[in-house]
Design an enzyme around this catalytic site. Structure first.
Site, PDB file in Angstrom:
ATOM      1  N   CYS A  79      43.728  35.905  35.056  1.00  0.00           N
ATOM      2  CA  CYS A  79      43.992  37.148  35.788  1.00  0.00           C
ATOM      3  C   CYS A  79      44.543  36.862  37.192  1.00  0.00           C
ATOM      4  O   CYS A  79      45.685  36.451  37.313  1.00  0.00           O
ATOM      5  CB  CYS A  79      42.729  38.002  35.796  1.00  0.00           C
ATOM      6  SG  CYS A  79      43.076  39.741  36.055  1.00  0.00           S
ATOM      7  N   HIS A 168      40.140  38.017  30.697  1.00  0.00           N
ATOM      8  CA  HIS A 168      39.024  37.223  31.238  1.00  0.00           C
ATOM      9  C   HIS A 168      38.174  36.628  30.122  1.00  0.00           C
ATOM     10  O   HIS A 168      37.149  37.217  29.760  1.00  0.00           O
ATOM     11  CB  HIS A 168      38.120  38.120  32.089  1.00  0.00           C
ATOM     12  CG  HIS A 168      38.717  38.562  33.373  1.00  0.00           C
ATOM     13  ND1 HIS A 168      38.547  37.870  34.550  1.00  0.00           N
ATOM     14  CD2 HIS A 168      39.481  39.625  33.672  1.00  0.00           C
ATOM     15  CE1 HIS A 168      39.187  38.497  35.518  1.00  0.00           C
ATOM     16  NE2 HIS A 168      39.754  39.567  35.025  1.00  0.00           N
ATOM     17  N   GLU A 170      36.121  34.389  30.332  1.00  0.00           N
ATOM     18  CA  GLU A 170      34.797  34.042  30.882  1.00  0.00           C
ATOM     19  C   GLU A 170      33.834  35.226  30.867  1.00  0.00           C
ATOM     20  O   GLU A 170      32.653  35.069  31.147  1.00  0.00           O
ATOM     21  CB  GLU A 170      34.945  33.478  32.300  1.00  0.00           C
ATOM     22  CG  GLU A 170      35.193  34.472  33.412  1.00  0.00           C
ATOM     23  CD  GLU A 170      36.634  34.984  33.492  1.00  0.00           C
ATOM     24  OE1 GLU A 170      37.437  34.698  32.575  1.00  0.00           O
ATOM     25  OE2 GLU A 170      36.943  35.694  34.458  1.00  0.00           O
TER      26      GLU A 170
HETATM   27  N1  GLN Z   1      44.444  43.039  40.243  1.00  0.00           N
HETATM   28  C1  GLN Z   1      44.046  41.736  40.694  1.00  0.00           C
HETATM   29  C2  GLN Z   1      45.131  41.077  41.527  1.00  0.00           C
HETATM   30  O1  GLN Z   1      46.203  41.576  41.613  1.00  0.00           O
HETATM   31  C3  GLN Z   1      43.673  40.857  39.535  1.00  0.00           C
HETATM   32  C4  GLN Z   1      42.484  41.422  38.809  1.00  0.00           C
HETATM   33  C5  GLN Z   1      41.562  40.410  38.210  1.00  0.00           C
HETATM   34  O2  GLN Z   1      41.627  39.205  38.505  1.00  0.00           O
HETATM   35  N2  GLN Z   1      40.652  40.888  37.417  1.00  0.00           N
HETATM   36  O3  GLN Z   1      44.913  40.045  42.086  1.00  0.00           O
END
Ligand code: GLN
Length: 185
Positions: A79, A168, A170
């Site tokens: 992410c 994710h 994890e």
């Molecule tokens: N929206 C977050 C970003 O732009 C990422 C979201 C996440 O890691 N769950 O960094």
């Protein structure tokens, strides 16, 4: 085999728990001195990529980590961690920029900011996928292997020793993506 987990903010503890379950040794990177320890792989967790990018620079972790990643250190970004590795960010600024992907941040809009699905990951099988204000990969350069798509959007990819997921792993029980990363070390 020893892994470092970037622990400036975000979901780093959840990655540590996954590595514990896999019996893999790990430690947290919080400040520059932590880089003195040996490590064979790096996890960049989810969280807020802009905040992490700023902290990486303020704490003087940016240059040494970028040098290690460029030199081939295996790295797994989830992410926000994926965003940190992207060479282009459509609505943000690139951080390490070591991976040939163009990323769209907060790509699913407010309503779909968080959702759960299951999907196939190439070479791994069907896995649970939890998305939280997730990015997706809008474009990949030559040399990037697309590993998973959800609704026609790329959500996992690999380029050499760099592995990324927009979701994710994890946050679910399934260890297979972490196990696959460990096999890259
Ligand atoms: N929206 C977050 C970003 O732009 C990422 C979201 C996440 O890691 N769950 O960094």
């Amino acid at each position: 085999m020893r892994l470092a987990i970037l622990a400036l903010q975000g979901a780093f503890a959840e990655h540590a728990a996954m590595l514990d379950r896999l019996g893999a040794e790990h430690f947290e990177i919080r400040r520059r001195q932590d880089l003195g320890q040996p490590f064979d792989g790096l996890i960049l967790p989810g969280g807020e990529s802009t905040a992490m990018g700023r902290l990486l620079r303020d704490l003087e972790l940016f240059q040494p980590l970028k040098a290690r990643i460029t030199a081939g250190l295996p790295v797994f970004g989830t992410c926000a961690g994926l965003i940190l590795l992207a060479e282009a960010v459509e609505n943000g600024v690139p951080c390490f920029g070591t991976m040939g992907i163009t990323v769209k941040r907060n790509a699913y809009g407010r309503q779909l900011g968080s959702f759960y699905t299951e999907g196939a990951v190439r070479g791994i099988g069907t896995v649970p996928m939890t998305f939280i204000r997730a990015p997706y990969i809008a474009a990949v350069s030559a040399g990037v292997e697309v590993l998973a798509e959800v609704d026609g959007r790329i959500v996992a990819a690999r380029q050499g020793a760099q592995l990324v997921t927009a979701f994710h792993p994890e946050l679910n029980d399934d260890l297979s993506i972490h196990r696959s990363f460990l096999s890259m070390l």
